[in-house]
Design an enzyme around this catalytic site. Structure first.
Site, short mmCIF file in Angstrom:
data_model
loop_
_atom_site.label_atom_id
_atom_site.label_comp_id
_atom_site.label_asym_id
_atom_site.label_seq_id
_atom_site.Cartn_x
_atom_site.Cartn_y
_atom_site.Cartn_z
N VAL A 38 -9.99 1.27 -1.91
CA VAL A 38 -9.30 -0.04 -1.86
C VAL A 38 -8.08 -0.03 -0.93
O VAL A 38 -7.64 1.02 -0.49
CB VAL A 38 -8.89 -0.51 -3.28
CG1 VAL A 38 -10.11 -0.69 -4.15
CG2 VAL A 38 -7.94 0.47 -3.93
N GLU A 39 -7.58 -1.21 -0.65
CA GLU A 39 -6.41 -1.42 0.22
C GLU A 39 -6.55 -0.70 1.56
O GLU A 39 -5.63 -0.07 2.06
CB GLU A 39 -5.12 -1.00 -0.50
CG GLU A 39 -4.83 -1.91 -1.69
CD GLU A 39 -3.44 -1.71 -2.28
OE1 GLU A 39 -2.65 -0.93 -1.75
OE2 GLU A 39 -3.15 -2.39 -3.30
N GLY A 40 -7.74 -0.81 2.16
CA GLY A 40 -8.02 -0.14 3.42
C GLY A 40 -8.67 1.20 3.12
O GLY A 40 -7.99 2.17 2.80
N ARG A 43 0.82 -1.22 0.00
CA ARG A 43 0.00 0.00 0.00
C ARG A 43 0.85 1.27 0.00
O ARG A 43 0.32 2.35 -0.17
CB ARG A 43 -1.02 -0.02 1.14
CG ARG A 43 -0.46 0.14 2.51
CD ARG A 43 -1.56 0.15 3.54
NE ARG A 43 -0.99 -0.20 4.83
CZ ARG A 43 -1.65 -0.78 5.80
NH1 ARG A 43 -2.90 -1.12 5.66
NH2 ARG A 43 -1.07 -1.04 6.95
N LEU A 88 -0.98 2.48 -5.07
CA LEU A 88 -1.92 3.61 -5.11
C LEU A 88 -1.22 4.95 -4.95
O LEU A 88 -1.59 5.93 -5.61
CB LEU A 88 -3.03 3.41 -4.07
CG LEU A 88 -3.90 2.20 -4.40
CD1 LEU A 88 -4.74 1.79 -3.21
CD2 LEU A 88 -4.79 2.50 -5.60
#
Ligand SMILES: Cc1cc2nc3c(=O)[nH]c(=O)nc-3n(C[C@H](O)[C@H](O)[C@H](O)COP(=O)(O)OP(=O)(O)OC[C@H]3O[C@@H](n4cnc5c(N)ncnc54)[C@H](O)[C@@H]3O)c2cc1C
Length: 804
Positions: free
Chosen positions: A500-502, A378, A382
């Site tokens: 996304v990703e948390g 992460r 992103l």
């Protein structure tokens, strides 16, 4: 001197002792001597007596070890145990994942700037640079994002083939397995460049390289699994996806209800031990086209076939998508950005145990694997995507603001537009600085879970703000979708990056400080571990020195917060000079204030901090802004301190520091005990909070975006740059270069017009010697580009009708 003045003097001396931290005996000695002078100098006995008692207690606390252990440390330890939050296994694993890096310096209240300067930003390797300049550049040139998003709702088959053939899906896979073995810097550079051209292509290339089968196998696979799958993934023979999320388990992914029951079954004509799976997943990127699914589920062994417990925990296995019982192929449509994404359902699917990642040793280790890979990934994908988008806004919205004129001026010359442009430029500078610094850490082998959570949250959030500002500047030209639009699709995709990703609310409120406090604090984790020691004597032995050191650290930060607040950081000793030194001092001030506020908050709120998410979020914001500020300082030095970048450096740092100050102020304003909040605010902000960039700073940054120059090139480095005037960005690229010369020619021409020139203005002006042939040429070229740049797309009504 009257008693009140003596008390103020004693308090000041005590705070200087706390600030300087001279050691136990000198500290007690200095305070005793000061008290003696005060007593002899006329301090009233009513004050002197309690102060002497206090001094005796203080001296004993520091020197009478057995007494302290028995009467101070023991009750504090008992209190501590009561306050300790009850952590679920998943929370504990998330907390323990990864490593602690630069964020600990920010938590220390006195960052070690020389350590930061020692992080050298290495250039890409030759093969990495060649990949960017060759296959990535060529692929970018071929991508037609309007066709992809509006017409085909997918990448064209030849682009899919290129992604496979050129190894885009195996960037991180080691060369021995046929992958590229690239660094994280190179991976980030590829995603950033692709994102500047087509987010659909960027996400498609990014996902196989981030959390998923490739990365899980690389870190946890058995040799046989690696040898079988990694070459297939590197060649794109297998397209992977990673399936964790389902309808019930979104943010709380650890609560997934998907079950695999251990049983015997048939595989390749053999009777083997395996799992029978039932699952329902959604939102899975690449699922509709994936051939290999990394599947997370809960393993149960009700018949004891494995021996041991029934509930074996979250486990991940590699499931070929054509396994009987697996249904996939349907697609979600994530905000009209048509990267492949969809649900996967499994009914009565049998998978042999050997498909579990890591084999039997991987049973129940799924959550730890995921958190560990996520805490690295992460910080890369992103953030790279968001920075790429911000760079496009810098370069092309900046150019648009120069070309587009209203009220007789380029819109970028109006103060209101400059405010938005400054935010675009300043935030992009912060984002790229944080991206680069974090990649340095990751490539050096760090897995800084807190830093990567900061990156994920802050860079996607800032990316969204940059796009919003760019949309405001572009106005109608940002709203009307079509091949000419450069911002609209980015505006659509940012909520995907946020989710996304948390998802960002969760990441900000629960993860950054919630986990960061324990990981990055110099004493907290050790104290928690000592307090959990079952052996009471041993726990006391471990806890006592930590408590003493922690108390000195907290008092030191309180004193540093006050004195640095009073001097606005000026008395902090830092290695830098000029602008750099001054900003290092101000970061040191806020770092001390943050460290002190964090300690007091943990003491006051304790285990309840999990529920008081917004207090935690604000502390996380301060930590995040200080991280970004350090990254900005680091970047400026790594870039060779270019004078042209000074407006960016100043804007970016003033913004970070002001935001950190605002977050602390909001924390104090919402303290459970209001009086304490007011006291803390008075202590660390005795002369007020840091101020953000002013109008003049905004103007300087905006100017950098409006015209070609080194600062603008550095700020937008790494994106795809077209010079094809058949394309929107190509037109803006060339128009930005011609704008100043064209404006001069236009000015000259206006004089000619006033003198009566009318028909063939350019020819007449040339004949009259008002402009020369070169100017006439520039102006003609520029005006043609300008007409195209301000034009938006319009479609035949029927062509906008969508199919069923
Ligand atoms: C386009 C897209 C692609 C995706 N790709 C994949 C993939 O490839 N594989 C995969 O497994 N998953 C994938 N996901 C799933 C993604 O990771 C989840 O959507 C995400 O975890 C959020 O889950 P949710 O949407 O159900 O939101 P919810 O969990 O319902 O959350 C809703 C809101 O509540 C907030 N929230 C929840 N709990 C808390 C809390 N305790 N404190 C504060 N706020 C909280 C969240 O931040 C969010 O804002 C994808 C999602 C999308 C949209």
């Amino acid at each position: 001197m009257n008693s009140l003045l003596w008390i103020v003097a004693l308090l000041l001396i005590a705070s200087v002792v706390a600030y300087r931290q001279p050691g136990r005996t000198p500290a007690a000695g200095v305070l005793g001597a000061a008290l003696l002078v005060a007593t002899l100098g006329g301090l009233s006995l009513w004050f002197a007596l309690p102060l002497w008692l206090l001094w005796v207690a203080f001296a004993m606390l520091l020197h009478a070890d057995d007494w302290r252990r028995q009467y101070v440390t023991k009750p504090v330890l008992a209190f501590y145990r009561r306050q300790l939050p009850v952590l679920s296994d998943t929370e504990r694993e998330a907390m323990e994942a990864g490593s602690v890096w630069w964020e600990r310096e920010l938590f220390s209240g006195q960052p070690d700037w020389e350590r930061l300067e020692g992080f050298a930003d290495r250039p890409l390797r030759e093969d990495e640079q060649a990949f960017l300049d060759g296959p990535v550049e060529r692929l970018c040139a071929r991508l037609d994002d309007w066709r992809i998003t509006h017409v085909d709702a997918d990448l064209p088959p030849d682009v899919w083939q290129t992604l496979r053939d050129e190894g885009f899906f195996g960037l991180l896979i080691p060369t021995e397995y046929g992958g590229k073995g690239f660094s994280h810097r190179a991976h980030s550079a590829v995603v950033m460049k692709l994102a500047s051209r087509s987010v659909t292509a960027a996400i498609t290339a990014m996902v196989p390289n981030s959390l998923g089968p490739g990365e899980l196998l690389r870190h946890y696979g058995t040799d046989a699994q690696k040898e079988h799958y990694l070459p297939r993934l590197a060649r794109g023979q297998d397209v992977p996806c990673f399936a964790l999320t389902g309808p019930q388990a979104g943010s709380d992914a650890g609560a997934l209800p998907d079950i695999g029951v251990v049983c015997r079954g048939q595989h390749d004509g053999r009777d083997v031990l395996g799992v029978r799976l039932t699952f329902e997943k959604r939102y899975i990127t690449l699922a509709p086209v994936a051939t290999l699914i990394g599947l997370a589920f809960r393993l149960r062994d009700p018949d004891g076939l494995l021996g041991g417990d029934v509930e074996r925990g979250i486990t991940v296995l590699l499931l070929p998508a054509d396994t009987p019982g697996v249904e996939r192929g349907r697609r979600h449509l994530p905000l009209d950005v048509p990267f492949q994404n969809g649900p996967i359902v499994g009914r009565d699917v049998f998978a042999p145990l050997e498909w579990i990642i890591g084999g039997e040793a991987g049973i129940g280790r799924g959550w730890q694997m995921l958190v560990s890979c996520l805490s690295e990934g992460r910080g890369i994908s992103l953030p790279a995507l968001s920075t790429g988008v911000a760079k496009v806004a810098v370069r092309y919205t900046g150019a648009y603001a120069r070309v587009r004129e209203q009220f007789g001026l380029p819109i970028g010359r109006f103060e209101g537009v400059q405010e938005a442009l400054a935010r675009i430029g300043g935030r992009c500078y912060q984002m790229d600085a944080a991206r680069r610094l974090t990649l340095h850490g990751l490539d050096a082998g760090e897995k800084p879970a807190v830093v990567t959570a900061i990156l994920k949250y802050q860079l996607t959030e800032r990316g969204r703000q940059v796009v919003n500002d760019a949309m405001d500047v572009q106005a109608g030209s940002g709203v009307m979708l079509g091949p000419r639009n450069i911002m609209g699709r980015y505006y659509q995709v940012m909520p995907v990056a946020i989710t996304v990703e948390g998802a960002n609310i969760l990441t900000r409120n629960l993860i950054v400080f919630g986990q960061g406090a324990v990981r990055a604090h110099p004493y907290l984790l050790d104290e928690m571990l000592a307090a959990q020691d079952d052996d009471a004597e041993q726990a006391l032995d471990r806890f006592d020195p930590l408590l003493l050191a922690h108390a000195a650290y907290a008092l030191g930060n309180a004193a540093r917060g006050f004195w640095l607040g009073l001097s606005r950081g000026r008395i902090a000793q830092v290695p830098g000079d000029g602008d750099i030194g001054r900003y290092q001092q101000r970061v040191a001030w806020l770092s001390a204030a943050f460290a002190f506020a964090a300690d007091v908050t943990l003491l006051v709120v304790g285990g309840d901090l999990k529920r008081r998410e917004r207090l935690s979020a604000r502390l996380g914001d301060v930590l995040s802004e200080l991280y970004l500020a350090s990254a900005v300082l680091w970047r400026y030095e790594q870039d060779g301190q270019p004078t042209d970048d000074l407006p960016l450096l100043r804007w970016a740092l003033d913004d970070c520091l002001a935001r950190a100050g605002d977050a602390l102020d909001a924390l104090f304003a919402n303290y459970p005990k209001r009086w304490l909040g007011r006291l803390l605010r008075g202590l660390v902000f005795p002369t007020g909070r840091p101020r953000g960039p002013d109008d003049e700073q905004d103007r300087h940054v905006a100017e950098l975006l409006l015209a070609p120059g080194d600062a603008r090139d550095r700020l937008s480095a790494g994106i795809y740059r077209s010079r094809d005037t058949a394309e929107a960005t190509g037109r803006l690229e060339i128009a930005a270069e011609l704008a100043d010369a064209a404006t001069q020619a236009r000015r000259a021409l206006r004089g000619a017009l006033a003198a009566g020139a009318d028909e063939d203005v350019l020819a007449q002006a040339q004949a009259a010697g008002v402009i020369d042939a070169k100017q006439a040429d520039v102006l003609a070229q520029y005006e043609a580009l300008e007409r195209e740049i301000i034009a938006v797309d319009a479609f035949a009504a029927a062509s906008l009708k969508r199919g069923a």
